[in-house]
Enzyme design. Structure first.
Site, PDB file in Angstrom:
ATOM      1  N   HIS A  75      -2.365   3.149  -3.766  1.00 19.94           N
ATOM      2  CA  HIS A  75      -2.715   1.762  -3.460  1.00 19.94           C
ATOM      3  C   HIS A  75      -3.150   1.029  -4.729  1.00 19.94           C
ATOM      4  O   HIS A  75      -3.086  -0.198  -4.802  1.00 19.94           O
ATOM      5  CB  HIS A  75      -3.852   1.698  -2.437  1.00 19.94           C
ATOM      6  CG  HIS A  75      -3.470   2.190  -1.080  1.00 19.94           C
ATOM      7  ND1 HIS A  75      -3.402   3.530  -0.769  1.00 19.94           N
ATOM      8  CD2 HIS A  75      -3.132   1.523   0.057  1.00 19.94           C
ATOM      9  CE1 HIS A  75      -3.053   3.668   0.496  1.00 19.94           C
ATOM     10  NE2 HIS A  75      -2.877   2.468   1.015  1.00 19.94           N
TER      11      HIS A  75
ATOM     12  N   ASP B 178       6.682   2.569   1.791  1.00 13.16           N
ATOM     13  CA  ASP B 178       5.262   2.291   1.946  1.00 13.16           C
ATOM     14  C   ASP B 178       5.057   0.819   1.591  1.00 13.16           C
ATOM     15  O   ASP B 178       5.965   0.142   1.086  1.00 13.16           O
ATOM     16  CB  ASP B 178       4.437   3.206   1.029  1.00 13.16           C
ATOM     17  CG  ASP B 178       3.035   3.464   1.571  1.00 13.16           C
ATOM     18  OD1 ASP B 178       2.574   2.690   2.438  1.00 13.16           O
ATOM     19  OD2 ASP B 178       2.386   4.435   1.125  1.00 13.16           O
TER      20      ASP B 178
END
Length: 530
Positions: A202, A274
Site C-alpha cells: 500500500h 489489486d
C-alpha cells in the site's frame, strides 16, 4: 441480464473492466474517504453513462448495505459486480454481520486437529457467502492464499491461514468449497504471493528475491489449490519478482500474468488487479500508463483506478492505436459477463445474517485457537489496579466502547480503566499501579510495520521490569505474543486470542479470571454468547 457480451460497444466493454471504490453509506455527508469515494451524483453518472462494471464497498452497517447495494444496482444499466474485502466475514467490514477471527486462527487449530480446522474453514466460506448475498455483495475478495512465512510482514500477517503452503492450500481450498454453496464469486489473492515481504505494498513496492524453484515450492501451491477448487478470480499483487520479470511489477507483467498465471497454472477465470491507488504501483508510472499496462499484461478487471474516465480513455486509445488487441478486450468482457451470469440469478432466496449458529461457529473457533498460561489471574486488590488497554489506532478501534468486554468486565471487577494509543505509550510508565495489560495489535494496511517498533518494544520491556504487570491479554498477532514470551515472567497469567471483536474479548477475559459465577453469566451471557 438483457445484454450479452456481443452487444456492447468497445468503450462499454472497457468500462465493464473497471471497478471503483464506493462508500457503503447512503449519503454523501457520511463519506469517510473522499479521495477514493465519489459523491452519489458522480457515482450515478459513472454507472449510468460510462457503464462501469462494478464497485468495491467499505463503510456502513450490514442492514444499511442492503439498501445501498439496491441503490447502486438501480443506477446501473448492466448489473454490477459488488465486491468487498470480507476476509473475516461481512461483520469485519459491515457491523451486524458475522465477524470471524483472522484466518491464521484456523491455521493454529490445523496444527492440533486438521479435520476440525478444515470443517471450520468450509463453514467460514459458506457463512461469508450466505451473508454477502443477504446484503447485496456478490464478489468476495477472499480468501488470502499468501503464505505468511515472514513474521515482520506488516500487511498480510494474520490475514493468511498460516506459514506453510500445505496449511494455506488446505484451508483456503476448504473456504472456497464452502463459499461455492452460494452463487458468489471468490478471489485468491495476492498472486503470486505477498507473504514473504516486510514491506507494505500500500506504501511501497515490495520485492520477492527468490528463484523460480523456491517460488514454485512455497508461493505457488496455494494458488494451484485455489484454482483446482474452482476459485472464480485471482488478484495480482504489486510485487517485484526479478526471477520472473526484472522490469515490471507483477500487476503489469505479461510474463507473470499471462505466462505464469494463465499458461503455467492454467487459470481461465477473472484476473483482477489489486487497488491501483496503492503506493506499490503508483510510483512506477502514471495512472494512464498503469491502466494500459495492466490490460496488456492480461488483467480483466482494474480495481480502483485513480480516475475511471481516464482509465477507460487510455485503454480505448491503446486499442485504437494497436497497442492492445481488440480481441483481448472482448475476451475479458466475455469472462466478466459469464461471472455476472453466475451471481445475478434473481430467483435465489435471500438468506439471513448473523444467525445464532454462525455466532456459535465463531465462538468455537475463538475457543479452540485460544492460548493461555498460568490461569486464573488472582488480583490482590483490583480496586487499586488499572485496566491498561493499548490500541494500534484508537480512532479506528470499532471493537471497543464503554460496554465492550475488554472495558466492561474489568470495570465490573473493580479495575480503573486507561486506554492509550500505541503512538503515545510513554505516559504509561508514569503510573505505578498494578496493571492488567490488554494489547490490541495486528498487521494492517498502510501502517508500514507489523505492530511493534523499537520505541514500543522498549516501553513494554520497561513496564515488565518494574513488575507492575499482573496479567496480559493480547488480541491479534501471535508474532507479538512470541516477542513478549521471550522476556516476561514465565509465571505471569497470559491469554492470547487471534480475534479482537467483542466475542473474543469476552472469551479471553472469562478464561483469565475463570469467570463462571452466576453474576457474570447473567450480565454477559446474552450479549457475548456464553
Amino acid at each position: 441480464m438483457s445484454k450479452d457480451w456481443h452487444s456492447l460497444s468497445l468503450k462499454e466493454q472497457i468500462a465493464q473492466m473497471i471497478v471503483v471504490r464506493a462508500s457503503g453509506y447512503l449519503f454523501d455527508h457520511q463519506i469517510r474517504y473522499p479521495a477514493w469515494e465519489a459523491s452519489n451524483a458522480q457515482l450515478q453518472q459513472w454507472l449510468q453513462e460510462l457503464n462501469l462494471g462494478g464497485v468495491i464497498l467499505l463503510g456502513g452497517s450490514s442492514i444499511e448495505l442492503q439498501k445501498r447495494c439496491g441503490q447502486l444496482q438501480s443506477w446501473a444499466n448492466i448489473p454490477l459486480l459488488i465486491a468487498a474485502d470480507i476476509e473475516e466475514g461481512i461483520g469485519q467490514r459491515f457491523p451486524g454481520g458475522t465477524w470471524f477471527p483472522p484466518p491464521m486462527a484456523l491455521g493454529a487449530i490445523y496444527q492440533q486437529d486438521s479435520q476440525l480446522a478444515l470443517k471450520y474453514a468450509a463453514k467460514m466460506g459458506r457463512i461469508t457467502a450466505q451473508e454477502a448475498i443477504a446484503i447485496g455483495i456478490n464478489w468476495i475478495l477472499a480468501p488470502v492464499v499468501d503464505v505468511n512465512n515472514n513474521p515482520d510482514n506488516p500487511v498480510i500477517n494474520i490475514r493468511a491461514f498460516g506459514e506453510s503452503p500445505q496449511v494455506v492450500s488446505a484451508l483456503s481450498g476448504a473456504f472456497i468449497q464452502g463459499a461455492k454453496s452460494y452463487p458468489v464469486l471468490t478471489t485468491a489473492k495476492h498472486f503470486p504471493g505477498h507473504g514473504d515481504t516486510a514491506t507494505d505494498s500500500h506504501l511501497e513496492l515490495p520485492s520477492l528475491p527468490h528463484d523460480d524453484a523456491r517460488l514454485a515450492r512455497i508461493e505457488l501451491p496455494p494458488f494451484q489449490k485455489a484454482i483446482a477448487s474452482g476459485v472464480d478470480s485471482v488478484m495480482t499483487a504489486h510485487l517485484s519478482i526479478p526471477a520472473w520479470d526484472r522490469d515490471k511489477p507483477a500487476t503489469i507483467s505479461t510474463e507473470i500474468v499471462r505466462g505464469k498465471l494463465r499458461q503455467e497454472l492454467g487459470f481461465s477465470g477473472l484476473v483482477v488487479t489489486d487497488a491501483l491507488i496503492m503506493g506499490g504501483i503508483t510510483q512506477y508510472a502514471s495512472p494512464e500508463e498503469i491502466a494500459v499496462m495492466a490490460v496488456e499484461a492480461g488483467s480483466d478487471i482494474l480495481l480502483m483506478p485513480d480516475d475511471p474516465e481516464v482509465a477507460i480513455r487510455s485503454i480505448y486509445d491503446a486499442v485504437k492505436s494497436g497497442c492492445i488487441n481488440r480481441e483481448q478486450i472482448e475476451q475479458s468482457w466475455e469472462r466478466i459477463w459469464q461471472a455476472k451470469q453466475k451471481v445475478l440469478d434473481e430467483s435465489n432466496t435471500i438468506p439471513e445474517i448473523s444467525a445464532p449458529q454462525s455466532r456459535l461457529t465463531v465462538k468455537s473457533i475463538l475457543q479452540d485457537s485460544l492460548q493461555t498460561a498460568n490461569l486464573p489471574l488472582i488480583s490482590a486488590n483490583k480496586s487499586e489496579s488499572r485496566n491498561l488497554i493499548i490500541v494500534d489506532d484508537i480512532l479506528n478501534a470499532g471493537y471497543l466502547d464503554i460496554n465492550t468486554p475488554a472495558i466492561a468486565i474489568p470495570q465490573q471487577l473493580g479495575y480503573q480503566r486507561q486506554i492509550v494509543d500505541s503512538s503515545t505509550l510513554d505516559c504509561i510508565l508514569l503510573d505505578s499501579r498494578p496493571t492488567l495489560l490488554q494489547i490490541f495489535i495486528r498487521g494492517n494496511p498502510f501502517r508500514g510495520n507489523a505492530g511493534l517498533n523499537s520505541n514500543t518494544r522498549q516501553i513494554y520491556q520497561q513496564l515488565a521490569t518494574k513488575n507492575q504487570i499482573e496479567g496480559i491479554v493480547i488480541y491479534g498477532s501471535p508474532y507479538v505474543l512470541s516477542w513478549f514470551e521471550d522476556f516476561i515472567d514465565n509465571k505471569l497469567p497470559l491469554v492470547f486470542s487471534y480475534g479482537q471483536m467483542e466475542q473474543a474479548q469476552a472469551i479471553a477475559l472469562k478464561a483469565l479470571y475463570n469467570l463462571d459465577s452466576e453474576a457474570f453469566k447473567s450480565n454477559f451471557q446474552q450479549n457475548f454468547g456464553f
